[in-house]
Design a protein around this motif. Structure first.
Motif, PDB file in Angstrom:
ATOM      1  N   THR A  26     -34.321  41.261 -21.962  1.00 26.56           N
ATOM      2  CA  THR A  26     -35.612  40.679 -22.320  1.00 26.56           C
ATOM      3  C   THR A  26     -35.502  39.224 -22.760  1.00 26.56           C
ATOM      4  O   THR A  26     -36.497  38.633 -23.201  1.00 26.56           O
ATOM      5  CB  THR A  26     -36.271  41.490 -23.453  1.00 26.56           C
ATOM      6  OG1 THR A  26     -35.436  41.431 -24.620  1.00 26.56           O
ATOM      7  CG2 THR A  26     -36.469  42.943 -23.045  1.00 26.56           C
ATOM      8  N   ALA A  27     -34.318  38.635 -22.652  1.00 29.45           N
ATOM      9  CA  ALA A  27     -34.088  37.288 -23.165  1.00 29.45           C
ATOM     10  C   ALA A  27     -34.906  36.246 -22.411  1.00 29.45           C
ATOM     11  O   ALA A  27     -35.114  36.346 -21.202  1.00 29.45           O
ATOM     12  CB  ALA A  27     -32.607  36.937 -23.082  1.00 29.45           C
ATOM     13  N   GLY A  66     -24.050  44.080 -32.412  1.00 23.71           N
ATOM     14  CA  GLY A  66     -23.349  43.167 -31.520  1.00 23.71           C
ATOM     15  C   GLY A  66     -24.219  41.980 -31.167  1.00 23.71           C
ATOM     16  O   GLY A  66     -25.038  41.531 -31.972  1.00 23.71           O
ATOM     17  N   LEU A  67     -24.052  41.468 -29.968  1.00 23.45           N
ATOM     18  CA  LEU A  67     -24.812  40.300 -29.543  1.00 23.45           C
ATOM     19  C   LEU A  67     -26.287  40.641 -29.348  1.00 23.45           C
ATOM     20  O   LEU A  67     -26.629  41.682 -28.774  1.00 23.45           O
ATOM     21  CB  LEU A  67     -24.244  39.730 -28.239  1.00 23.45           C
ATOM     22  CG  LEU A  67     -22.971  38.875 -28.346  1.00 23.45           C
ATOM     23  CD1 LEU A  67     -22.530  38.441 -26.963  1.00 23.45           C
ATOM     24  CD2 LEU A  67     -23.208  37.663 -29.229  1.00 23.45           C
ATOM     25  N   SER A  68     -27.157  39.762 -29.831  1.00 19.81           N
ATOM     26  CA  SER A  68     -28.583  39.860 -29.587  1.00 19.81           C
ATOM     27  C   SER A  68     -29.047  38.539 -28.999  1.00 19.81           C
ATOM     28  O   SER A  68     -28.473  37.479 -29.289  1.00 19.81           O
ATOM     29  CB  SER A  68     -29.354  40.161 -30.876  1.00 19.81           C
ATOM     30  OG  SER A  68     -29.027  41.444 -31.370  1.00 19.81           O
ATOM     31  N   PHE A  69     -30.108  38.602 -28.176  1.00 20.03           N
ATOM     32  CA  PHE A  69     -30.549  37.431 -27.432  1.00 20.03           C
ATOM     33  C   PHE A  69     -32.017  37.151 -27.710  1.00 20.03           C
ATOM     34  O   PHE A  69     -32.841  38.061 -27.760  1.00 20.03           O
ATOM     35  CB  PHE A  69     -30.319  37.651 -25.931  1.00 20.03           C
ATOM     36  CG  PHE A  69     -28.879  37.937 -25.592  1.00 20.03           C
ATOM     37  CD1 PHE A  69     -28.023  36.910 -25.253  1.00 20.03           C
ATOM     38  CD2 PHE A  69     -28.381  39.229 -25.654  1.00 20.03           C
ATOM     39  CE1 PHE A  69     -26.690  37.167 -24.962  1.00 20.03           C
ATOM     40  CE2 PHE A  69     -27.054  39.498 -25.360  1.00 20.03           C
ATOM     41  CZ  PHE A  69     -26.202  38.466 -25.017  1.00 20.03           C
ATOM     42  N   ASN A 115     -40.675  38.419 -28.966  1.00 25.71           N
ATOM     43  CA  ASN A 115     -40.318  39.385 -30.007  1.00 25.71           C
ATOM     44  C   ASN A 115     -39.101  39.011 -30.836  1.00 25.71           C
ATOM     45  O   ASN A 115     -38.616  39.821 -31.628  1.00 25.71           O
ATOM     46  CB  ASN A 115     -40.077  40.763 -29.368  1.00 25.71           C
ATOM     47  CG  ASN A 115     -41.284  41.247 -28.593  1.00 25.71           C
ATOM     48  OD1 ASN A 115     -42.383  41.316 -29.123  1.00 25.71           O
ATOM     49  ND2 ASN A 115     -41.081  41.572 -27.319  1.00 25.71           N
ATOM     50  N   GLY A 116     -38.574  37.809 -30.668  1.00 30.40           N
ATOM     51  CA  GLY A 116     -37.382  37.437 -31.417  1.00 30.40           C
ATOM     52  C   GLY A 116     -36.119  37.941 -30.742  1.00 30.40           C
ATOM     53  O   GLY A 116     -36.056  38.080 -29.520  1.00 30.40           O
ATOM     54  N   PHE A 117     -35.092  38.257 -31.515  1.00 28.43           N
ATOM     55  CA  PHE A 117     -33.817  38.675 -30.951  1.00 28.43           C
ATOM     56  C   PHE A 117     -33.874  40.126 -30.479  1.00 28.43           C
ATOM     57  O   PHE A 117     -34.433  40.996 -31.151  1.00 28.43           O
ATOM     58  CB  PHE A 117     -32.691  38.499 -31.976  1.00 28.43           C
ATOM     59  CG  PHE A 117     -32.303  37.067 -32.188  1.00 28.43           C
ATOM     60  CD1 PHE A 117     -31.575  36.385 -31.226  1.00 28.43           C
ATOM     61  CD2 PHE A 117     -32.670  36.400 -33.345  1.00 28.43           C
ATOM     62  CE1 PHE A 117     -31.215  35.059 -31.407  1.00 28.43           C
ATOM     63  CE2 PHE A 117     -32.322  35.072 -33.547  1.00 28.43           C
ATOM     64  CZ  PHE A 117     -31.598  34.394 -32.570  1.00 28.43           C
ATOM     65  N   GLY A 118     -33.281  40.353 -29.313  1.00 25.33           N
ATOM     66  CA  GLY A 118     -33.264  41.692 -28.743  1.00 25.33           C
ATOM     67  C   GLY A 118     -32.210  41.772 -27.640  1.00 25.33           C
ATOM     68  O   GLY A 118     -31.179  41.091 -27.693  1.00 25.33           O
ATOM     69  N   PRO A 176     -27.082  30.992 -34.322  1.00 26.20           N
ATOM     70  CA  PRO A 176     -27.321  31.215 -32.887  1.00 26.20           C
ATOM     71  C   PRO A 176     -26.639  30.140 -32.037  1.00 26.20           C
ATOM     72  O   PRO A 176     -26.597  28.966 -32.417  1.00 26.20           O
ATOM     73  CB  PRO A 176     -28.844  31.150 -32.755  1.00 26.20           C
ATOM     74  CG  PRO A 176     -29.366  31.430 -34.127  1.00 26.20           C
ATOM     75  CD  PRO A 176     -28.349  30.818 -35.056  1.00 26.20           C
ATOM     76  N   GLU A 177     -26.133  30.544 -30.885  1.00 22.10           N
ATOM     77  CA  GLU A 177     -25.458  29.627 -29.973  1.00 22.10           C
ATOM     78  C   GLU A 177     -26.006  29.792 -28.568  1.00 22.10           C
ATOM     79  O   GLU A 177     -26.408  30.886 -28.156  1.00 22.10           O
ATOM     80  CB  GLU A 177     -23.945  29.888 -29.960  1.00 22.10           C
ATOM     81  CG  GLU A 177     -23.266  29.626 -31.298  1.00 22.10           C
ATOM     82  CD  GLU A 177     -21.763  29.837 -31.210  1.00 22.10           C
ATOM     83  OE1 GLU A 177     -21.289  30.182 -30.109  1.00 22.10           O
ATOM     84  OE2 GLU A 177     -21.079  29.674 -32.235  1.00 22.10           O
ATOM     85  N   TRP A 178     -26.000  28.682 -27.827  1.00 18.64           N
ATOM     86  CA  TRP A 178     -26.463  28.722 -26.438  1.00 18.64           C
ATOM     87  C   TRP A 178     -25.340  29.215 -25.527  1.00 18.64           C
ATOM     88  O   TRP A 178     -24.200  28.764 -25.631  1.00 18.64           O
ATOM     89  CB  TRP A 178     -26.914  27.332 -25.989  1.00 18.64           C
ATOM     90  CG  TRP A 178     -28.153  26.857 -26.679  1.00 18.64           C
ATOM     91  CD1 TRP A 178     -28.248  25.897 -27.641  1.00 18.64           C
ATOM     92  CD2 TRP A 178     -29.478  27.327 -26.449  1.00 18.64           C
ATOM     93  NE1 TRP A 178     -29.545  25.737 -28.048  1.00 18.64           N
ATOM     94  CE2 TRP A 178     -30.330  26.605 -27.316  1.00 18.64           C
ATOM     95  CE3 TRP A 178     -30.033  28.289 -25.608  1.00 18.64           C
ATOM     96  CZ2 TRP A 178     -31.712  26.813 -27.371  1.00 18.64           C
ATOM     97  CZ3 TRP A 178     -31.407  28.499 -25.655  1.00 18.64           C
ATOM     98  CH2 TRP A 178     -32.231  27.767 -26.520  1.00 18.64           C
ATOM     99  N   LEU A 179     -25.681  30.130 -24.646  1.00 19.30           N
ATOM    100  CA  LEU A 179     -24.744  30.631 -23.650  1.00 19.30           C
ATOM    101  C   LEU A 179     -25.305  30.343 -22.258  1.00 19.30           C
ATOM    102  O   LEU A 179     -26.492  30.597 -21.984  1.00 19.30           O
ATOM    103  CB  LEU A 179     -24.522  32.143 -23.793  1.00 19.30           C
ATOM    104  CG  LEU A 179     -23.947  32.629 -25.133  1.00 19.30           C
ATOM    105  CD1 LEU A 179     -23.818  34.146 -25.102  1.00 19.30           C
ATOM    106  CD2 LEU A 179     -22.589  31.989 -25.418  1.00 19.30           C
TER     107      LEU A 179
END
Length: 234
Positions: free
Chosen positions: A202-203, A187-190, A195-198, A223-226
């Motif tokens: 931890t974003a 699903g969504l990762s941030f 550490n990159g996407f997670g 990737p998109e900004w939310l």
């Protein structure tokens, strides 16, 4: 004629070593209050504990300049706080209480950040007021201290942000942005800078300007900004 007060009273748990360093800081203030010559102060600096000299290394002709950086006015280097240390036998940490009617918010926060690493993360609240009901003479704020630095918040700043949210759409991005990508399995990762996407927990949170300058990493899904939602009122 009215009297104004800037008050704070809070307690922190910290190591005995950190508490002892606070006592050395108080000694340093007393030494600086003697208005000695640079040579006299340099000699006095050498009498302070080794750990104090490690945290506030010698700098300048009087050797106290790294300690004086805690204070806005080097001619009046006062903590403006009463510090009480309660050392209960058998406990791992000691309880240190900071109080004051004309509290030195800035210098105490900086001292805790530099000298009380065992107490971090921590924070405290403060208030200011008057003995007369005069418009504009009441308020306060809080300080959050972590290993990364000091964050300052005021009641006026909180009030201004609350009014911004009353405008339609003004809350969008007011609390920052996170960079998200969609994974077919998870699903969504941030994105986080370490550490990159997670997970969202931890974003890394970006301001609007930081987001505009950020070079997006390559991912299977663009990737998109939310925009983060407004925090829940408590």
């Amino acid at each position: 004629m009215s009297n104004s007060y800037l008050k704070a009273a809070f307690a922190l748990l910290m190591s005995r070593e950190d508490a002892a360093l606070l006592r050395e800081a108080e000694k340093a203030v007393d030494l600086l209050d003697t208005n000695g010559t640079d040579d006299e102060l340099a000699a006095a600096y050498d009498t302070l504990d080794e750990r104090f000299r490690a945290v506030f290394p010698p700098k300048g002709d009087n050797r106290f300049e790294s300690f004086l950086e805690l204070f806005e006015d080097w001619n009046f280097p006062y903590l403006d706080a009463r510090i009480a240390i309660e050392d209960a036998e058998g406990e791992d940490n000691v309880r240190v209480t900071f109080t004051g009617d004309q509290f030195g918010v800035d210098q105490v926060a900086k001292l805790i950040f530099r000298a009380c690493k065992a107490a971090l993360p921590c924070g405290f609240a403060w208030s200011y007021g008057s003995d007369r009901l005069k418009v504009g003479d009441f308020g306060g704020g809080c300080v959050v201290i972590t290993d990364e630095g000091i964050q300052w918040h005021t009641t006026q700043g909180i009030l201004e942000r609350a009014f911004k949210r009353l405008d339609v759409g003004a809350h969008e991005g007011l609390d920052g942005f996170v960079l998200a990508t969609r994974d077919s399995t998870h699903g969504l990762s941030f994105w986080n800078n370490d550490n990159g996407f997670g997970s969202l927990a931890t974003a890394t949170v970006f301001t609007e300007a930081e987001a505009a300058d950020f070079d997006k990493p390559i991912a299977n899904d663009e990737p998109e900004w939310l925009a983060l939602p407004a925090p829940t009122a408590v």
